[in-house]
Design a protein around this motif. Sequence first.
Motif, PDB file in Angstrom:
ATOM      1  N   ASP A   1      21.239   8.537 -33.501  1.00  0.00           N
ATOM      2  CA  ASP A   1      20.427   9.570 -33.303  1.00  0.00           C
ATOM      3  C   ASP A   1      18.955   9.328 -33.592  1.00  0.00           C
TER       4      ASP A   1
ATOM      5  N   PRO B   1      13.862  16.622 -36.623  1.00  0.00           N
ATOM      6  CA  PRO B   1      14.182  18.179 -37.418  1.00  0.00           C
ATOM      7  C   PRO B   1      14.043  17.243 -38.856  1.00  0.00           C
TER       8      PRO B   1
ATOM      9  N   ARG C   1      18.412  21.869 -46.172  1.00  0.00           N
ATOM     10  CA  ARG C   1      19.605  21.493 -45.695  1.00  0.00           C
ATOM     11  C   ARG C   1      20.382  22.850 -44.993  1.00  0.00           C
ATOM     12  N   ASP C   2      19.933  24.477 -45.657  1.00  0.00           N
ATOM     13  CA  ASP C   2      20.709  25.253 -44.633  1.00  0.00           C
ATOM     14  C   ASP C   2      20.490  25.356 -43.734  1.00  0.00           C
ATOM     15  N   LEU C   3      19.090  25.175 -43.514  1.00  0.00           N
ATOM     16  CA  LEU C   3      18.144  24.879 -42.267  1.00  0.00           C
ATOM     17  C   LEU C   3      18.740  24.081 -41.053  1.00  0.00           C
ATOM     18  N   GLY C   4      19.648  22.553 -41.827  1.00  0.00           N
ATOM     19  CA  GLY C   4      19.875  21.746 -40.522  1.00  0.00           C
ATOM     20  C   GLY C   4      18.427  20.601 -41.098  1.00  0.00           C
ATOM     21  N   ARG C   5      17.997  20.818 -41.904  1.00  0.00           N
ATOM     22  CA  ARG C   5      17.144  19.353 -42.014  1.00  0.00           C
ATOM     23  C   ARG C   5      16.772  18.563 -42.954  1.00  0.00           C
TER      24      ARG C   5
ATOM     25  N   GLN D   1       8.793  25.969 -43.263  1.00  0.00           N
ATOM     26  CA  GLN D   1       9.131  26.130 -42.211  1.00  0.00           C
ATOM     27  C   GLN D   1       8.917  27.742 -41.625  1.00  0.00           C
TER      28      GLN D   1
END
Length: 332
Positions: free
Chosen positions: A49, A60, A86-90, A305
């Motif tokens: 990645d 990210p 974490r909920d945002l995939g970060r 964010q």
Amino acid sequence: MAQVRDVAERAGVSPATVSNALNHPQRVSERTLAKVHAAIEELGYVRNDAARQLRAGFNPAVGLIVLDAANPYFTDVAGGAEQHLRDLGRPLLLGNSSQESDREVTYLNLFEQQRVAGILIAPVGNVLPRLRKLKSNGIPVVIIDRKAGADELSSVSVDDERGGWLAADHLISQGATRIAVVGGPEGLRQVRNRLRGAQQRVRQCAEAAVEYIATSAMDAAAGRTATEALLSREAKQRPDAVFATNDLVALGVLQVLVRSGISVPQDILLAGYDDIEFAANATIPITSIRQPAAEMGEHAAQLLQRAIEDPASPVQHTVFQPELIIRESTQA
């Protein structure tokens, strides 16, 4: 380590097909997907990645720099931020400045080199020029644990002057007349504001006085050292109350007082700051000024964010109010 071309050869497909299977699976048939995933499993392939993000010029992850990772208060701040991100995939990358300006700058440089999406920071040094430059380079920043000294940077903080005032007011209400504020370099803004709040309350009481005992750190060892110095004085020159600028310092103060046969709270009242779990579970539970650490971390992540999604979004300064939590250490 296995590479994409190795997976492609094992699956009998092109490297481009493997790339699509990893990044755009909707473009690949189910049969081909199964072959690619089987080859990945057999070869133990792990996607790079870091290289992919470097090519894309985007990472990210969010960087978080705290003053003291050993302090549970900052652990709670990080937990609140991590939950939201974490909920945002970060992913959240943690850096510990240990109250050292050089280490703080090192982490800022590292996060910039990693091209993180944004940075959360509880500053120790005068890094505002550096933070402004990061923002101008496309990396938004939100300051935690103190109000930003610049209109162009959002911040999340607690009214530390109010917290210091609450602590001193409670100690005075319990009969204290000689209050020692213990812990931390006065150059640290949080310490300076807590001290200022205590001084403001003491000035309203003609019978009370306050002194500041500086320490180079804000941990239990610093609290022990400062308390040993206080106890070396003649009894009439000792304080009858200690307000520690955080709970780790308060724990060190309590250890020396108990070890020396000084009764808490009968001989000396003791209050801390942050309301970490250790304060409530101490041998003598410690009165403390509570900061909503997890809520602050979550709110800071929300502001960051928003800035990531819209660099033109308005700057916001959120100031939470502290709360006095009374326990046995001041119930004389």
